[in-house]
Structure formats: C-alpha cells, structure tokens
Enzyme design. Structure first.
Site, PDB file in Angstrom:
ATOM      1  N   THR A  98       0.642   8.864 -14.225  1.00  0.00           N
ATOM      2  CA  THR A  98      -0.927  10.277 -15.155  1.00  0.00           C
ATOM      3  C   THR A  98       0.353  10.791 -14.790  1.00  0.00           C
ATOM      4  O   THR A  98       1.041  11.816 -13.721  1.00  0.00           O
ATOM      5  CB  THR A  98      -1.402   9.446 -13.870  1.00  0.00           C
ATOM      6  OG1 THR A  98      -2.072   8.842 -13.317  1.00  0.00           O
ATOM      7  CG2 THR A  98      -2.761  10.900 -13.382  1.00  0.00           C
ATOM      8  N   ILE A 155       0.480   9.954  -7.745  1.00  0.00           N
ATOM      9  CA  ILE A 155       1.296   8.357  -7.324  1.00  0.00           C
ATOM     10  C   ILE A 155       1.720   7.705  -6.274  1.00  0.00           C
ATOM     11  O   ILE A 155       1.978   8.222  -5.537  1.00  0.00           O
ATOM     12  CB  ILE A 155       2.448   9.300  -8.006  1.00  0.00           C
ATOM     13  CG1 ILE A 155       3.165   9.717  -9.283  1.00  0.00           C
ATOM     14  CG2 ILE A 155       3.716   7.649  -8.540  1.00  0.00           C
ATOM     15  CD1 ILE A 155       2.013   9.290 -10.843  1.00  0.00           C
ATOM     16  N   GLN A 176     -24.696   0.822   5.069  1.00  0.00           N
ATOM     17  CA  GLN A 176     -26.857   0.376   5.825  1.00  0.00           C
ATOM     18  C   GLN A 176     -26.680  -0.649   6.936  1.00  0.00           C
ATOM     19  O   GLN A 176     -26.878  -0.666   7.300  1.00  0.00           O
ATOM     20  CB  GLN A 176     -26.576  -0.292   4.505  1.00  0.00           C
ATOM     21  CG  GLN A 176     -28.690   0.297   4.332  1.00  0.00           C
ATOM     22  CD  GLN A 176     -28.630   1.499   4.486  1.00  0.00           C
ATOM     23  OE1 GLN A 176     -28.327   2.722   3.560  1.00  0.00           O
ATOM     24  NE2 GLN A 176     -29.939   1.794   4.699  1.00  0.00           N
ATOM     25  N   GLY A 193     -26.893   3.930  11.874  1.00  0.00           N
ATOM     26  CA  GLY A 193     -25.936   5.265  12.083  1.00  0.00           C
ATOM     27  C   GLY A 193     -25.035   4.414  12.770  1.00  0.00           C
ATOM     28  O   GLY A 193     -24.072   5.729  11.772  1.00  0.00           O
ATOM     29  N   GLU A 242      -5.241   2.939 -11.734  1.00  0.00           N
ATOM     30  CA  GLU A 242      -4.544   1.735 -13.240  1.00  0.00           C
ATOM     31  C   GLU A 242      -6.192   1.846 -13.875  1.00  0.00           C
ATOM     32  O   GLU A 242      -6.376   0.498 -14.628  1.00  0.00           O
ATOM     33  CB  GLU A 242      -4.647   0.288 -12.399  1.00  0.00           C
ATOM     34  CG  GLU A 242      -3.164   0.561 -11.197  1.00  0.00           C
ATOM     35  CD  GLU A 242      -2.524  -0.270 -11.177  1.00  0.00           C
ATOM     36  OE1 GLU A 242      -3.012  -1.500 -12.396  1.00  0.00           O
ATOM     37  OE2 GLU A 242      -2.255  -0.680 -10.176  1.00  0.00           O
ATOM     38  N   THR A 272      -9.519   4.514 -15.180  1.00  0.00           N
ATOM     39  CA  THR A 272     -10.851   3.800 -14.750  1.00  0.00           C
ATOM     40  C   THR A 272     -11.922   2.966 -15.055  1.00  0.00           C
ATOM     41  O   THR A 272     -11.395   2.145 -16.367  1.00  0.00           O
ATOM     42  CB  THR A 272     -12.163   5.541 -15.509  1.00  0.00           C
ATOM     43  OG1 THR A 272     -12.069   5.439 -16.303  1.00  0.00           O
ATOM     44  CG2 THR A 272     -11.090   6.519 -14.565  1.00  0.00           C
TER      45      THR A 272
END
Lengths: 405, 388, 261
Positions: free
Chosen positions: B126, B157, B337, B341, B364, B366
């Site tokens: 990348t 990286i 969930q 809280g 690796e 999207t």
C-alpha cells in the site's frame, strides 16, 4: 490396598466417583477387570493415588466400599510418652507470637489431659525469655543455648529437638506453621518417624488416651479433615498464626526452667550468611489484625494510596489480590491468596477484588470480611460479612472520611 | 466434536495457542490496546513456543504445516486479542512471497529466521495513492549494476519498524503498468530504508502500522523475488494464501466477542433472571453462533484448498475473507448490544472486539475488492462452461 | 549437574465448587494439572541446566495417569520423566511420600540438586520437600526466592522469611523448595510437546526402588484421616447499595454496633 470395592455390591452408580475429592476413582468395565455380574456392566476402580480420606465410603448407597485399617504395630512404647510440648520459635532473640498462641491452646489440652505443658526454647542468649513462656502458661521450659542455634538451620535444630524428644518423650509437640516451623517440623518428623499434621485449625485431645484430634483444611479450603497419629509418638502438629489465642500473661505463674546441653557438637552444611530486612517484605500480613486489600479494580498503582489511607484509618496492613501484583501495581509480598499468603485477620477488607476462589482460600477464615465492589454479582459478596455495592473511588474516600470523624 | 478431523499435531498447536492467549495475552490486552503498545514480549513467547514455525516447511527450520495451521493459531489468538494475532500473522504475510516464489538461496537465508520467530517479516504494498488499485504504485526500483535503487513511500504497513525482513513491491518498469512491478526482499538496517509515521488506529491498536520510507535505498539484485515483472503475480498469489488468515482472524474475533457476550448474558440479572433466558437475547446468540460456524467452515475450506495446492484458490480465499470479516463486524456489534451500556465502556472487552473487527473488512483487499474478485471468477467459470 | 524436580499431579482445586444445597464438593469437570508451585521448580531446574549443562529428571509418585504431568515437564524441557507407581503406595501420607520419593531419587544416582515446589495445592502441607532431604541426609532450604550463585559444588540462595530474607550458603547435594517469586515459568514449545509425546516415561514400582514394605503406603504412614467434612459455611452477609456516603455510614454503624471497630 487397604481400600477395596466389594464386587458383588457395586452397581456402577458412580456416586463414589463424584464424591472423591482427589479424582482417583474411575469406572471400569467388569468384563475387562474379570469381575462379571449378572446385572451390572461397570465396577468402580480405585487407583493408587488414593489417600484413604474416606469421602467415598459414606456416599456409596450399597456399602460396596470397604476401608480396612491395616493392623500396625507401634514402633515405640506409646505409654512412655507423656506431656504436651510447644516449640517456642525465636527470631533475633525475640519469642514469636505464634509460640504464645500455642501455649494458650496447649494449656487447655494439657489441663484436659491432666498432664504438664512444656515449652522448648532453642537459641543463643535466649534464656532470659524463658520467664515469658511460663507467664503465658508453660509449666516447664527446656532451654538449649548454642552459637549454632542462633539462627534457624534445619540440621542443628533437628538434632537438638531429636535429642530432647528422645530424652523426655513428649506425647504431643506443637509448632508454629511459620517458614521455620514448617521446614523444621517436617524434617524432624521424618527423622523420628512420626506423624505430622500441617496447619491445624482445631486441636482436641482425648483425655484418657491422649490421642490428638487434629483438624485442618485441605483441597484449597474446600474440605476439612480430622487426622490422627495413633501408633507413633510424639504426635506432631503445626498451627498458623492467629488461629489460637494466648492466655494473658501472668507474672505470678510458677514454672521450672531446665537448661539443656547438647551432648555432641552441632554441625551444619548450610550457613546463614545474613538476614536482609526487606522493605517490600516488611508487610507482615500474618501478624496484622486488620488487612485492607486492593485488586484489579484499583486500575493503576497510584490508586493503592487509597488502600493505604483506608488501612491507616483502620490501623491495618495493606494486602492485594494476585491481579494487582501481576499487573505490577504492588510487590508480591502483599499478595493474599493461593499463590501468596494465607491470612486470618479480625477484619479483612477486599476493595475492587472480585473474589476468585484463589483469593478466597487465602482469606476466608478471617473473622469479618468486608467487600467493596461495583459488581454486585462478584463472588466476594458470597463470603462477605458486610458488603458495599458501589464505585470504590467514591465509597473508600467516604469510609476514610467518616472513620476519621 | 472434531468436524475438521484435526491431527494430533494440529490440536496441539491450537491448544498451545489457546493457552498462551489465556495466560499471556488476556491479562495485558486492555493495557496494550490503551497504550497502543506493540506486544514484543508476547511475540517472544510465540517464537519460543515454535508457533512461527507452523507455516514453514521442515527443510527451512519449520514444522511443515501450512495455511491451515496458520489459521488455527491466528483464530485462537484473535479470540483473545486480534491485535496480537495480526502481528503474528503479518509475519507469515511477509514470508509468503519468499515461501511461494523465492529462490533456494533466499529460502535458506530468510525462512529459518522467520520460522524461529527470531525475526518478524512484513509485506509492503500500500502507498498513499495505491491501495486497492495496486497498478498505481509509485515506489520505483531502478537497476544500477548489480543492484536496484528503491525510492518511494509505503503506508499502513503492519509490523513496520518491528519486522526485520520486508517483501516490498516496487515498479521496475512503469511503462508496463501492473506487469512492470517486482517484489524485493529488503532487510531492516539497509541504508536508505527508514520508518515514518506510526499510525494511531481505531482498532488492533497493539499492532504496529507504520510508514516505510525508501530514499535511494540500494538492494542487491539477488533480492528480487523470482524475476523482474513478476510482482503482481507474487502479490496476488500471496493474498490467495494469506486471505484465509484474515478470515481466521475475523472468525476468532467474532468467537471471542460471542464468548464474552454469552458469559455476560448468563450473569447479568434483569427482571430477576439472567438476560440469557430472554428470547430476544437468546436468538441473537443463536444467529451470532450460526454465522461464526458458517464463516469458520468457509475459512477452513479455503485454507485446506490453499494447502492442497489447488490451482485457482482466489475465489475461495476471497470468499473466506469477505464472509468472515462481515460476520465479525456483525457479531461484534451484536456482542456490544448484549452487554448494553457496559458494552460501550472500555472496562469490558466487548467494544474492543468491535473496534478490532472493522479492519478485517478493509485490509488485504477491501471487501469491495473481494466481491470484484469473486464476481469475476464466477463469471469466468461460467464462460468456460460448455453450452449444451 | 544432575537435577531432580519432584512434581505432583493435582486436581485444579480452584475449579472446585461447593454445592450450596448439600455443602459437598462438585468436582465435575475439574482437570488434573501440575501442582502450580511445581511449575516454578521445573522452570528453575531447566534454567540451571541451561547454565551449567547436565540433566533434569522430573519425578512423581502417583497413579498411572500422573504420566501426563511428567510429559508436560518434558515438553517444558526436562530430559526425562520417572513415575513411581504401585498399588502399595496408596494411602501414603507425607512421611511415606517423602520416603518413597527419596528412594526413587536414590535409584537415579549422583543427584546434585533436588527442587520441589513449596507445597501442593491439594494438601498444602509443605512437608514432603524437607522430608525427602531428611531421608537423603542432605541439607534442605525451603521457600527459596532466588538462587544467587550456583556451581557444581555449592550455591548461595535467598530464603523468603517473614519480614525479609536469609542469604544462605549451602554445599551440594541439597534440596530446595521454591516460591512463585523465583521465576516466571516458560510456555511449552511445539517441538517440546512433540518430544514429550514420544518420550518414554519410566515407571518404577516399590520393588524397583527397594522400598521397605513397612515404610510405604498406609503401612508407612503415621497419620490416618479419621474423617473429612465440609467446612462450616459463612452466613450470608449484609449488603448495602445506593449512595456511597450512605452505604459507608451504614457499614461503619454496623461495625460499631457489633463492636468490630
């Protein structure tokens, strides 16, 4: 093996398997073991890990378990052994509190048995302390002084005690379960071939036979066992700090001080180079009447100041859970629990400690347990005498403030 | 239950990874996350336990396993801390180009160090302007006698700076586009190779994500993997082998979150009973568990396919990564969930799993790229079918 | 340097729960583990071996199943495992156990150092280590928190004491028991575990180690468990909830009322 399964009676119900605290009973196929039965396919099998604790026997609905006591011949003439002894441990010439506590219990036992109570004092230049032992209940004090007995070393101490025991033949010898007492008692019992029961929490004596009923926790405090030493003398037991109470000192009590001399020369391969006082080890949790401990809930090392403040307000020592030690917030010497110290103070305050069983076994014989935790389902509340559900950072400052007022 | 017929060795690896995760990782994961601290000590434990050896052949100092073993361990570590798992798995990602395409000399030189865990590896693709579009790479490698001169920057990286061995993609011939890329092995400490910005991330915070900077960095020609121009093939085949690992990371993350949520649901009392006894919660748990099981099956299948040497694993690998990462995001969100809280608070582990899960949908390739890969493969397969 | 590490396989007592209705143990699902204190002994033995060369032998007395814990010791780096196992060992108390282990060590020959954990979590007696030393006629240092120096002939150790520690010089052969503070045990390695799976664990009976019949098992045990029972249960306590100031006040009031403070 002195325990056996009666083949005709065992139904393979597995009740004994469940009852065994040590996991040494398994079910085997009767075919494999060559014990066929018209109705039952399985039979209980007890392996060699069995320590004959007897937990399975009453659980068996079919009376299929039989424990036979093998007839043992006493190795010594039991009736030659008389009187109760307490080993009065000294460090730097000062009598350890546990020795006085044992004299307190020893006095009760001796009175019940109708025998005399003696204390044994080993050291160098400690004779002056013998009076203290008499005023706390001893009828006789055997004092042996020697340069080699100044600090504890297992070889000379064992030799000295062996000599005295063989000379006077006490029926029972009690020792403190301190670092020294545990090592010393174990070696001595191995040498003079007698039984030793560690960490007794209750002691009683049969007034006619002199048999000592020694009760101790085992299995992480989950079970209690009463143990006898029937065919060997003396009967030896160790007891932790704070389990028994000393009788108040009475200066008018009379007793005999017997000075003993070791007939040979003490030798020791090991040598104490020096004793290092360690600030981080200074917390003598075993001696504290009040302990305030902090756990994972403290969050960071600085927050232990809060624990210290509460301990100061109550006049107690600071303890901790393993989590706090492992996180590096406080030194190991403060750790209470299975891999740390076992304590039994009058008041134990657990702050931000969930109370895993590993922690509980180290403190569950405290007189009063106070828990402060925000999780009301924390197991610590199951054993707490008093509990506050709430944020410790709000509750503890309130406690300190109100205690000071 | 042993639906995957794990061998004794595989069970041993999984159990050891589980033990290390419980004893060494769990006590420190929250702190590592908060401080964004690289788990160097834990990497040492993984190395001493031979866990880096499981994906390396025996002749190079490994234990002879493959992608499947890598997945088993990554999953176990992820159940407790995905950041630790990715630091571990990224070394395999960096090693794959050498493993798959390296010369005998390269393998002999580098693989034993990676297998022993003595050195970590990393993979550098990348760039600021080239992520999903790998053809737009700007890092260049110019031939100069017996060596190449690298110039350019790599970003995001994993293991950047902590790894010693890097597989770096650079353009040797820009005019050829994707066919002009090559992969180089660059060792840390090489002159002209430096590290830039360390990223502050939403999740997997204990893993290092860092910029690599090449400024006239001279790399010997013998460090080219296979040959010039093979860069994209090396990268794509590397991803084919590594994507199941991301899938495993996602499965572990989801499983870790579910385990915590179920424990909590059994303890949390509302209206006088544990919330696990309410149908609303129970059904959530059921859906979460089912999705995880499905994702795990796909990941294991893809990993087995990679190890079997199957030719076209791109589709299966992409599916495993895509599906498992989407499941991880859903399951970890649901776990928060269930915690209610408390789930939102850093004191409980649920929110960390949710933050850690997100990246598996991104890196690796999207999940949008994965869908492209899968779609393309499916259509390609269809065109090959004979029309009756 | 020949090192023997004595280990015990124990039920993981921390997993044990008490059935609140019957006040009896629930042992279901409780695993057998190496006594946690013995893991520090194994680690210390391996560290000494790594420094001075030699051999580490893990020794245990127990049922055939205890073989598993010896394999774990081999996985961690012990060179071999020996299990003392015999139906006649059943019913051993600490005296008979120490005697038996000492006989086993005698058969191993030329042992320089014996390392034990400070105590076992199921019995908590801390008696076996010193007992072994007595039967072997060698010095014993309990609660060792650090080995400062060690060579083939002697060592200098720190023994944890109340309020500090003793520095002790002791010649070898000797026996030490170790506390948690001494080290952090390593994790096993996969190669170690693979070795362990193949390792042959020697099994010795009472006859193999020439035990006196009157000194082993129940016959050799001076103590006898008369009965076991569940510990008295703590009464359910008083729990305060609500405002911190109010809870704190109520607690202090209650403590004063009961004359605890």
């Amino acid at each position: 093996m002195p325990i056996k399964i009666i083949s005709d009676k065992c139904s393979g119900c597995t009740k004994c398997v469940q009852a065994c605290p040590f996991d040494v009973i398994e079910m085997k196929s009767r075919e494999e073991t060559g014990q066929p039965h018209p109705r039952f396919k399985k039979i209980a099998f007890i392996n060699e890990g069995c320590n004959l604790c007897g937990a399975c026997e009453p659980e068996c609905p079919f009376d299929a378990i039989e424990i036979t006591k093998e007839e043992k011949k006493p190795r010594v003439a039991l009736d030659e052994y008389k009187n109760i002894w307490v080993f009065a441990e000294q460090k730097n010439g000062e009598i350890e509190e546990v020795g006085l506590e044992l004299l307190g219990k020893g006095r009760q036992l001796a009175d019940k048995r109708g025998c005399s109570l003696a204390a044994v004092l080993l050291g160098d230049g400690v004779k002056g302390k013998a009076g203290e032992l008499i005023s706390h209940g001893a009828d006789t004090v055997y004092v042996m002084e020697d340069g080699m007995l100044k600090d504890f070393l297992d070889e000379p101490y064992t030799a000295a005690m062996q000599y005295l025991i063989e000379k006077y033949k006490p029926e029972t010898v009690l020792m403190g379960a301190t670092t020294i007492g545990r090592a010393f008692a174990s070696r001595l019992a191995a040498r003079i071939v007698t039984g030793l029961t560690a960490d007794c929490t209750e002691l009683d004596v049969d007034s006619s036979s002199g048999l000592l009923h020694q009760t101790r926790p085992a299995f992480g405090g989950n079970i209690m066992a009463t143990i006898f030493t029937e065919h060997h003398r003396p009967q030896m037991a160790t007891v932790r700090h704070k389990v028994f109470k000393p009788i108040p000192s009475d200066g008018s009590r009379k007793g005999e001080i017997v000075e003993e001399k070791y007939p040979g020369k003490f030798t020791s391969l090991s040598r104490v180079v020096e004793f290092i006082k360690d600030e981080t080890q200074q917390v003598n949790l075993a001696d504290a009447d009040i302990i305030v401990s902090g756990g994972r809930g403290m969050g960071k090392p600085e927050n232990f100041n809060l624990i210290k403040d509460l301990a100061d307000a109550l006049g107690g020592a600071v303890g901790s859970s393993r989590a706090a030690v492992d996180a590096g917030w406080i030194p190991y010497s403060h750790q209470v629990g299975q891999t740390g110290r076992t304590v039994a103070p009058k008041i134990y305050v657990a702050v931000g400690i969930s109370g895993a069983i590993q922690h509980q076994v180290g403190m569950n014989s405290s007189d009063t347990i106070i828990a402060i935790n925000k999780d009301e389902n924390a197991p610590i509340f199951d054993i707490a005498s008093y509990g506050i559900v709430g944020d410790l950072f709000e509750v503890v400052p309130q406690l300190i403030k109100q205690l000071k007022d | 239950m042993n639906e995957w017929q794990l061998t004794e060795d595989q069970k041993m690896m999984r159990d050891l990874a589980r033990q290390i995760a419980q004893e060494k990782v769990k006590p420190v994961r929250a702190e590592l996350d908060e401080k964004g601290e690289f788990p160097a000590e834990i990497m040492k434990v993984l190395a001493e336990s031979d866990l880096f050896a499981v994906f390396v052949p025996e002749q190079y100092g490994g234990l002879g396993g493959g992608c499947f073993e890598l997945c088993l361990i990554t999953e176990e570590l992820s159940k407790v801390c995905p950041a630790v798992a990715v630091s571990y798995a990224a070394s395999a990602l960096g090693a794959y180009p050498i493993l798959l395409f390296g010369s005998e000399e390269q393998k002999k030189k580098y693989l034993p160090q990676i297998a022993s865990g003595e050195k970590l590896a990393a993979f550098g693709l990348t760039e600021p302007n080239a992520g999903s579009d790998a053809g737009a790479l700007q890092t260049t490698a110019e031939k100069d006698g017996d060596s190449y001169i690298l110039n350019g920057n790599k970003i995001f990286i994993t293991n950047g700076g902590v790894a010693e061995i890097y597989s770096i993609l650079a353009m040797t011939d820009k005019s050829k586009g994707a066919r002009g890329a090559s992969v180089f092995i660059v060792e840390k400490g090489t002159e002209g190779f430096d590290f830039g910005k360390k990223e502050d991330k939403l999740g997997i915070r204990a893993s290092v994500t860092r910029e690599l900077v090449f400024e006239n960095c001279r790399v010997p020609a013998e460090n080219v993997i296979r040959k010039e121009g093979m860069g994209f093939i090396v990268a794509m085949k590397t991803f084919d082998s590594s994507r199941p690992g991301i899938g495993a990371q996602a499965v572990g993350t989801a499983q870790g979150a579910l385990d915590e949520a179920v424990d909590y649901a059994r303890q949390r009392i509302q209206f006088g009973q544990p919330i696990s006894s309410f149908q609303a919660v129970r059904h959530m748990i059921a859906d979460m568990a089912t999705k995880i099981e499905a994702a795990r099956s796909l990941v294991y299948k893809a990993a087995s396919a990679v190890d079997s040497g199957m030719k076209d694993v791109s589709k299966l690998s992409a599916m495993a990564k895509l599906f498992a990462s989407d499941v991880a995001m859903e399951v970890t969100t649901d776990a928060v969930q269930i915690f209610g809280g408390y789930g939102y608070m850093k004191e409980y582990p649920a929110e960390k799993f949710m933050r850690d899960a997100k990246i598996t949908q991104i890196y690796e390739g999207t999940n949008q790229i994965q869908r492209d890969v899968i779609g393309l493969e499916v259509i390609k397969e269809s065109t090959k079918k004979k029309i009756k | 340097m020949n090192i023997v590490v004595c280990i015990k396989q124990v039920p993981d007592t921390t997993e044990v729960k008490i059935n609140p209705e019957t006040n009896t143990l629930i042992r279901e699902g409780v695993e057998s583990i190496i006594n946690p204190f013995d893991t520090y002994a194994i680690e210390e033995g391996i560290r000494i071996k790594e420094k001075l060369n030699g051999e580490v032998t893990a020794l245990s007395m127990g049922p055939p199943q205890a073989e598993e814990s010896l394999r774990q010791a081999v996985a961690l780096g012990a060179d071999k495992g020996v299990l003392l196992t015999d139906r006649n060992f059943a019913g051993s108390d600490t005296w008979a156990t120490a005697y038996t282990l000492a006989r086993g060590i005698k058969k191993l020959k030329d042992v320089d150092l014996v390392i034990c954990g400070k105590q076992a979590i199921d019995g908590d007696t801390a008696q076996v280590g010193p007992g072994i030393a007595e039967f072997m006629g060698i010095p014993c240092i309990t609660y060792v928190r650090k080995i400062e120096e060690i060579d083939e002939n002697k060592m200098r150790v720190h023994r944890m004491m109340e309020g500090g520690y003793h520095i002790i010089d002791v010649p070898l052969p000797a026996l030490i028991t170790v506390v948690k503070e001494i080290n952090e045990p390593r994790m096993p390695s996969l190669r170690g575990k693979m070795n362990a799976r193949k390792a042959e664990i020697e099994k010795w009976t009472a006859a193999d180690i020439a035990c006196e019949v009157n000194n082993i098992g129940q016959m050799g045990s001076p103590t006898w468990v008369d009965k076991i029972f569940a510990p008295p249960r703590r009464e359910k306590g008083v729990i305060f909830k609500g405002e911190p100031a109010e809870s704190a006040g109520k607690l202090i009031e209650a403590l004063k009322e009961k004359k605890i403070v």
